[in-house]
Design a protein around this motif. Structure first.
Motif, PDB file in Angstrom:
ATOM      1  N   VAL A 372       0.833  -1.197   0.000  1.00 29.91           N
ATOM      2  CA  VAL A 372       0.000   0.000   0.000  1.00 29.91           C
ATOM      3  C   VAL A 372       0.868   1.247   0.000  1.00 29.91           C
ATOM      4  O   VAL A 372       0.589   2.226  -0.708  1.00 29.91           O
ATOM      5  CB  VAL A 372      -0.951  -0.011   1.214  1.00 29.91           C
ATOM      6  CG1 VAL A 372      -1.790   1.251   1.246  1.00 29.91           C
ATOM      7  CG2 VAL A 372      -1.845  -1.243   1.175  1.00 29.91           C
ATOM      8  N   ALA A 373       1.931   1.240   0.798  1.00 28.34           N
ATOM      9  CA  ALA A 373       2.824   2.398   0.840  1.00 28.34           C
ATOM     10  C   ALA A 373       3.474   2.634  -0.519  1.00 28.34           C
ATOM     11  O   ALA A 373       3.578   3.779  -0.987  1.00 28.34           O
ATOM     12  CB  ALA A 373       3.883   2.187   1.912  1.00 28.34           C
ATOM     13  N   ARG A 374       3.917   1.566  -1.183  1.00 24.54           N
ATOM     14  CA  ARG A 374       4.522   1.715  -2.511  1.00 24.54           C
ATOM     15  C   ARG A 374       3.503   2.224  -3.527  1.00 24.54           C
ATOM     16  O   ARG A 374       3.813   3.066  -4.369  1.00 24.54           O
ATOM     17  CB  ARG A 374       5.097   0.373  -2.946  1.00 24.54           C
ATOM     18  CG  ARG A 374       5.728   0.408  -4.330  1.00 24.54           C
ATOM     19  CD  ARG A 374       6.139  -0.988  -4.765  1.00 24.54           C
ATOM     20  NE  ARG A 374       6.628  -0.988  -6.134  1.00 24.54           N
ATOM     21  CZ  ARG A 374       6.873  -2.099  -6.839  1.00 24.54           C
ATOM     22  NH1 ARG A 374       6.680  -3.288  -6.267  1.00 24.54           N
ATOM     23  NH2 ARG A 374       7.306  -2.021  -8.087  1.00 24.54           N
ATOM     24  N   TRP A 375       2.277   1.712  -3.430  1.00 26.90           N
ATOM     25  CA  TRP A 375       1.222   2.156  -4.343  1.00 26.90           C
ATOM     26  C   TRP A 375       0.954   3.649  -4.182  1.00 26.90           C
ATOM     27  O   TRP A 375       0.797   4.371  -5.161  1.00 26.90           O
ATOM     28  CB  TRP A 375      -0.045   1.343  -4.060  1.00 26.90           C
ATOM     29  CG  TRP A 375      -1.136   1.537  -5.065  1.00 26.90           C
ATOM     30  CD1 TRP A 375      -1.006   1.776  -6.396  1.00 26.90           C
ATOM     31  CD2 TRP A 375      -2.537   1.502  -4.810  1.00 26.90           C
ATOM     32  NE1 TRP A 375      -2.227   1.883  -6.997  1.00 26.90           N
ATOM     33  CE2 TRP A 375      -3.185   1.722  -6.047  1.00 26.90           C
ATOM     34  CE3 TRP A 375      -3.296   1.293  -3.670  1.00 26.90           C
ATOM     35  CZ2 TRP A 375      -4.577   1.758  -6.145  1.00 26.90           C
ATOM     36  CZ3 TRP A 375      -4.673   1.319  -3.772  1.00 26.90           C
ATOM     37  CH2 TRP A 375      -5.306   1.551  -4.991  1.00 26.90           C
ATOM     38  N   ALA A 376       0.899   4.101  -2.937  1.00 30.65           N
ATOM     39  CA  ALA A 376       0.663   5.526  -2.694  1.00 30.65           C
ATOM     40  C   ALA A 376       1.801   6.377  -3.236  1.00 30.65           C
ATOM     41  O   ALA A 376       1.578   7.508  -3.699  1.00 30.65           O
ATOM     42  CB  ALA A 376       0.471   5.778  -1.200  1.00 30.65           C
ATOM     43  N   ARG A 377       3.048   5.848  -3.198  1.00 36.23           N
ATOM     44  CA  ARG A 377       4.188   6.606  -3.710  1.00 36.23           C
ATOM     45  C   ARG A 377       4.216   6.637  -5.223  1.00 36.23           C
ATOM     46  O   ARG A 377       4.416   7.696  -5.833  1.00 36.23           O
ATOM     47  CB  ARG A 377       5.490   5.995  -3.190  1.00 36.23           C
ATOM     48  CG  ARG A 377       5.760   6.189  -1.711  1.00 36.23           C
ATOM     49  CD  ARG A 377       7.211   5.852  -1.386  1.00 36.23           C
ATOM     50  NE  ARG A 377       7.599   4.541  -1.894  1.00 36.23           N
ATOM     51  CZ  ARG A 377       7.520   3.404  -1.204  1.00 36.23           C
ATOM     52  NH1 ARG A 377       7.032   3.437   0.036  1.00 36.23           N
ATOM     53  NH2 ARG A 377       7.900   2.255  -1.724  1.00 36.23           N
ATOM     54  N   GLU A 378       4.018   5.490  -5.856  1.00 35.01           N
ATOM     55  CA  GLU A 378       4.250   5.376  -7.292  1.00 35.01           C
ATOM     56  C   GLU A 378       3.018   5.630  -8.136  1.00 35.01           C
ATOM     57  O   GLU A 378       3.139   5.830  -9.347  1.00 35.01           O
ATOM     58  CB  GLU A 378       4.806   3.990  -7.600  1.00 35.01           C
ATOM     59  CG  GLU A 378       6.121   3.694  -6.904  1.00 35.01           C
ATOM     60  CD  GLU A 378       6.715   2.370  -7.341  1.00 35.01           C
ATOM     61  OE1 GLU A 378       6.279   1.864  -8.404  1.00 35.01           O
ATOM     62  OE2 GLU A 378       7.612   1.848  -6.650  1.00 35.01           O
ATOM     63  N   ASP A 379       1.850   5.581  -7.567  1.00 35.64           N
ATOM     64  CA  ASP A 379       0.604   5.815  -8.326  1.00 35.64           C
ATOM     65  C   ASP A 379      -0.280   6.768  -7.530  1.00 35.64           C
ATOM     66  O   ASP A 379      -1.342   6.384  -7.037  1.00 35.64           O
ATOM     67  CB  ASP A 379      -0.103   4.487  -8.580  1.00 35.64           C
ATOM     68  CG  ASP A 379      -1.231   4.625  -9.604  1.00 35.64           C
ATOM     69  OD1 ASP A 379      -1.379   5.729 -10.169  1.00 35.64           O
ATOM     70  OD2 ASP A 379      -1.958   3.649  -9.825  1.00 35.64           O
ATOM     71  N   PRO A 380       0.145   8.014  -7.376  1.00 32.01           N
ATOM     72  CA  PRO A 380      -0.596   8.934  -6.495  1.00 32.01           C
ATOM     73  C   PRO A 380      -2.006   9.242  -6.979  1.00 32.01           C
ATOM     74  O   PRO A 380      -2.879   9.523  -6.164  1.00 32.01           O
ATOM     75  CB  PRO A 380       0.282  10.195  -6.494  1.00 32.01           C
ATOM     76  CG  PRO A 380       1.090  10.097  -7.763  1.00 32.01           C
ATOM     77  CD  PRO A 380       1.314   8.647  -7.985  1.00 32.01           C
ATOM     78  N   ARG A 381      -2.238   9.176  -8.280  1.00 30.95           N
ATOM     79  CA  ARG A 381      -3.596   9.484  -8.750  1.00 30.95           C
ATOM     80  C   ARG A 381      -4.595   8.425  -8.310  1.00 30.95           C
ATOM     81  O   ARG A 381      -5.702   8.736  -7.866  1.00 30.95           O
ATOM     82  CB  ARG A 381      -3.615   9.600 -10.277  1.00 30.95           C
ATOM     83  CG  ARG A 381      -2.954  10.857 -10.792  1.00 30.95           C
ATOM     84  CD  ARG A 381      -3.253  11.043 -12.260  1.00 30.95           C
ATOM     85  NE  ARG A 381      -2.885   9.853 -13.033  1.00 30.95           N
ATOM     86  CZ  ARG A 381      -3.303   9.626 -14.259  1.00 30.95           C
ATOM     87  NH1 ARG A 381      -4.109  10.465 -14.853  1.00 30.95           N
ATOM     88  NH2 ARG A 381      -2.908   8.548 -14.918  1.00 30.95           N
ATOM     89  N   ALA A 382      -4.206   7.150  -8.427  1.00 28.69           N
ATOM     90  CA  ALA A 382      -5.132   6.077  -8.055  1.00 28.69           C
ATOM     91  C   ALA A 382      -5.237   5.915  -6.551  1.00 28.69           C
ATOM     92  O   ALA A 382      -6.295   5.534  -6.039  1.00 28.69           O
ATOM     93  CB  ALA A 382      -4.698   4.759  -8.701  1.00 28.69           C
ATOM     94  N   ALA A 383      -4.155   6.196  -5.827  1.00 34.48           N
ATOM     95  CA  ALA A 383      -4.134   5.956  -4.380  1.00 34.48           C
ATOM     96  C   ALA A 383      -4.192   7.232  -3.571  1.00 34.48           C
ATOM     97  O   ALA A 383      -3.958   7.199  -2.359  1.00 34.48           O
ATOM     98  CB  ALA A 383      -2.876   5.169  -4.022  1.00 34.48           C
TER      99      ALA A 383
END
Length: 835
Positions: A372-383
């Motif tokens: 989840v932390a990586r998703w928030a960093r690398e895909d800020p629009r979706a997360a």
């Protein structure tokens, strides 16, 4: 115990023992022999394994107590103090714990495990300090209130349950910290504990995010060494199983009512989010799978969207599933989140959404999960919603039904301290399945509706035929809601002699079968109309056809939708602009409305049964209408609104028809807008026609003597009439047609014989009547035949020809189409073909 001599000290015989706190462990078999000896036992009693293994365990006892050992041997577990003898002879009084267990060496036998703690050097932290640390970090709800009933200590579990830090609560009373039902009563019981009343119980409500959750609390006195009560310890727990089951059942029941109320996919996604927040989660996002984007236009037709490219700032890496955010919902007191903008989101395959779609199952992501932390960093629009809402626990489930995946639903918790668990995952899957089933049904219904609409539209008249008897305007309005498209139709059919047939019908049922049956019935009506049958006779033949269709489909599936058209209603009328007479018959259909000189009335057409029932005749009604009269034909969907009765509907329709209007399109729109306040539950077909008249200067009629010599006279009369109408260029073809048709009447017919020419804006019609019922037919003449070429010649020179029957006699007619040259310079289509 007999003391054994101390063996000489030798490095090879010295058994090294560990330092610190350990467990002394010995295993004793059913014979009382030592079969196991741990390093902790070496440290406790000094015996190396070689000296004790295989010897009797009684040698280890300073004062053998056979009763205690018998109790240990009889039960599954025994604990107590045993007097042990060290190897050097001194006595040790130790607390021991004895377990009975199956023997590892003798199947079916038993052995005893004897354990005792061996204390070593004191740890860096004292036991008192360890207890304080355990209290601080305990996940249970534990708190200490002093003599003034003010909070002195609170565990980590208490802080989570109250969503407050200990520093914020220290010095406050319970009624200040949790001003909810039960707090005041708990304080009263705490005072009773301080006054020496002993332990008490209470019921509390502590969680502001879950006010219905009830906690069972124990209030225990804390005393000093002198026995004086100095504080009260509060411990509480909640058994949420029964309450959670009830809440989850209510939530699923609510979802069954609120999710899937319409056929719109976006609406269903919003309904899922509305049901989940705040009852289940504090924040929810629903992403639906998008069709693969095209390079120039990634969005679907009719929906706004922005292309997403890996090179753009903040864009996710390409290659993941393309999702379109359909709904975002947060709790009323939560932070505002950006609403869906229609953009396409490409989720990486390793993200919660990508993994959920790839594996086809949901997953729970706890607080601090690296994915989840990586998703928030690398895909800020979706997360972005995770970061902006502060969600600490995430749950992702697929939207899947009928073997098709439609998207993913993501749930987060912010205010609730408890993370999602397996039961929450099951509940989320149930909610997602309900939404996915609705989306699947909506998509299937939409495809069926689109297919049915396409079929229905293709079977209705695409354009109105060109004719001079009537001005016509039509409207078709399909049903709304789950009913779908029905089988209503209308038609305008040009007939011989410039007459026009008007048809309106309604096939029972809805959907594809009703539309297909409507097409078959409409085709049959057109076929029978081409035969020029009277209205009542046409409906009789149509009734027989529907009966045959019903017999064919008697064993078909879904026969309840429509049984071959049984129950179909139809109204068929024929208007003659020469006589201005309107002849009409109806089969179970509402009567037509006519407006003459501002007065609206229903024509008193005898009511026939619906088609397909058989056994009852149909009757025609005939009336003469002034030029400019208005005829309104409609289906019963127009008279079945939900918000008023039939009398009100008729009054509204009459008022709308009576008002003057410049065009018939205005009349149609006025009728619909006046009578309908919403999309109808049944299809509506509306046909409005204004009558025209062919006056005497456009019609010429002669009665001929029954003699072949009159053929020349008939040609002369026709030529003179064409000269009066300035149609000299049509004289050649007309002479041939008149000659052949009149000759046939004299040869094969009966008197009287009448010749009639009709000239309207587009056609020139030649009609010959005789009282015989024998119909002529075209045939190919052989080489040496003297006759048989007349009708073939007529068919080649004219646009169309045919025969219509009356109660007595028949009329043979032939029609020529007048081109622009014919109307201006008296040329005809036949002339051009001949030239």
């Amino acid at each position: 115990m007999e003391r054994r001599p101390t063996p000489p000290s030798h490095p090879a015989q010295t058994h090294a023992v560990p330092q610190g706190a350990h467990t002394a462990e010995a295993t004793i078999d059913a014979r009382g022999l030592v079969t196991g000896w741990s390093d902790g036992a070496v440290l406790l009693l000094g015996y190396p394994p070689a000296e004790i293994l295989g010897h009797r365990a009684a040698l280890l006892l300073a004062e053998p107590d056979r009763d205690a050992w018998r109790a240990a041997a009889a039960g599954a577990r025994w604990s107590g103090t045993a007097a042990l003898r060290h190897r050097d002879g001194h006595r040790l009084d130790r607390d021991v714990l004895v377990h009975r267990r199956p023997s590892s060496e003798r199947p079916g036998g038993a052995e005893w495990l004897v354990v005792s703690a061996v204390t070593g050097p004191a740890p860096a932290a004292s036991g008192q300090a360890l207890g304080a640390w355990a209290f601080d970090r305990s996940p249970c709800v534990c708190a200490v209130f002093d003599e003034r009933l003010r909070l002195a200590r609170a565990s980590a579990g208490t802080q989570r349950a109250l969503s407050l830090a200990e520093g914020t609560m220290r010095g406050l009373r319970l009624t200040d910290i949790a001003p909810y039902p039960g707090s005041a009563e708990a304080e009263t019981r705490m005072r009773r504990v301080l006054d020496g009343g002993g332990p008490q119980e209470a019921r509390l409500r502590l969680d502001p995010a879950d006010p219905e959750r009830e906690w069972h609390a124990w209030l225990v006195p804390l005393t000093d060494p002198d026995g004086r009560v100095r504080a009260v310890a509060l411990t509480a727990h909640s058994d949420p199983s029964e309450r959670l089951v009830r809440q989850r059942m209510l939530l699923l029941s609510d979802a069954g009512v609120r999710i899937g109320t319409g056929s719109d996919v976006q609406r269903t996604a919003r309904e899922l989010a509305d049901v989940a927040v705040p009852a289940f989660a504090d924040v929810c996002a629903v992403d639906l799978l998008d069709s693969p984007p095209r390079p120039a236009q990634p969005s679907r037709p009719g929906q706004p969207g922005q292309p997403s490219h890996p090179g753009q700032p903040g864009a996710a890496p390409a290659g993941g599933p393309a999702l379109r955010r359909a709904a975002v919902r947060t709790a009323p007191d939560g932070p505002p989140l950006p609403q869906p903008s229609g953009e396409v989101l490409h989720c990486p395959p390793w993200s919660p959404s990508g993994r959920c779609l790839a594996e086809g199952r949901g997953a729970v992501y706890p607080d601090g999960d690296e994915v989840v932390a990586r998703w928030a960093r690398e895909d800020p629009r979706a997360a972005a919603w995770i970061r902006e809402s502060g969600a600490h626990s995430l749950l992702a489930v697929p939207l899947r039904a009928g073997g098709t995946t439609f998207g993913v639903a993501l749930f987060g918790r912010v205010r609730r301290t408890a993370p999602f668990d397996a039961d929450d995952l099951w509940l989320a899957e149930q909610l997602a399945a309900r939404a996915a089933t609705s989306i699947h049904g909506a998509a299937r219904a939409q495809r069926q509706h689109t297919t049915t609409m396409t079929l229905q539209r293709s079977l209705l008249p695409q354009t109105l035929p060109e004719q001079a008897a009537l001005d016509v305007a039509t409207r078709y309005l399909p049903a709304a809601g789950q009913a779908g498209v029905g089988g209503d139709w209308f038609d305008v059919i040009p007939l011989s002699g410039t007459r026009v047939a008007l048809v309106v019908g309604d096939v029972v049922g809805h959907g594809m079968r009703a539309a297909a049956t409507m097409g078959r019935v409409r085709t049959a009506v057109r076929t029978l109309a081409d035969v020029d049958l009277p209205p009542d006779e046409l409906l009789s033949h149509l009734d027989d056809l529907v009966i045959h269709l019903s017999a064919e489909e008697a064993g078909a599936d879904n026969a309840e939708e429509t049984a071959g058209g049984v129950g179909t209603t139809c109204l068929y009328g024929v208007y003659d602009p020469v006589s201005r007479r309107f002849t009409v018959a109806r089969a179970g259909h509402p009567p037509p409305a006519v407006v003459t000189e501002g007065a609206v009335r229903f024509l008193d057409v005898p009511a026939g049964p619906p088609l397909g029932l058989g056994g009852l005749p149909f009757e025609s009604y005939e009336t003469q209408l002034p030029e400019g009269s208005l005829i309104a034909l409609y289906t019963n969907g127009l008279l079945e609104p939900r918000d008023h009765d039939i009398d009100d509907a008729l009054d509204k329709m009459f008022a709308a028809l009576a008002r003057p209007a410049q065009s018939l399109d205005t009349v149609c729109d006025r009728v619909l807008t006046t009578m309908l306040t919403h999309r109808p539950d049944d299809d509506i077909a509306l046909l409005v026609a204004r009558t025209r008249a062919l006056h005497a200067d456009r019609v010429a009629t002669w009665e001929l003597p029954f003699d072949l010599a009159a053929v020349a006279e008939a040609r002369k009369l026709a030529t003179e009439q064409l000269s009066d109408w300035r149609l000299e260029e049509a004289a050649f073809i007309t002479e041939l047609v008149v000659s052949e048709m009149v000759t046939n009447a004299f040869r094969y017919g009966r008197p009287p014989v009448r010749l009639r020419l009709i000239h309207d804006d587009h056609t020139l019609t030649c009609e010959v009547f005789d009282s015989s019922n024998t119909a002529p037919h075209m045939r190919r003449a052989h080489t040496y035949d003297e006759g048989g070429r007349g009708l073939l010649l007529v068919g080649q020179l004219t646009r169309r020809w045919g025969t219509r029957h009356a109660s007595t006699g028949k009329t043979v007619w032939a029609e020529q189409f007048l081109t622009q040259d014919a109307k201006g310079t008296e040329g005809t289509e036949g002339d051009k073909g001949r030239g």
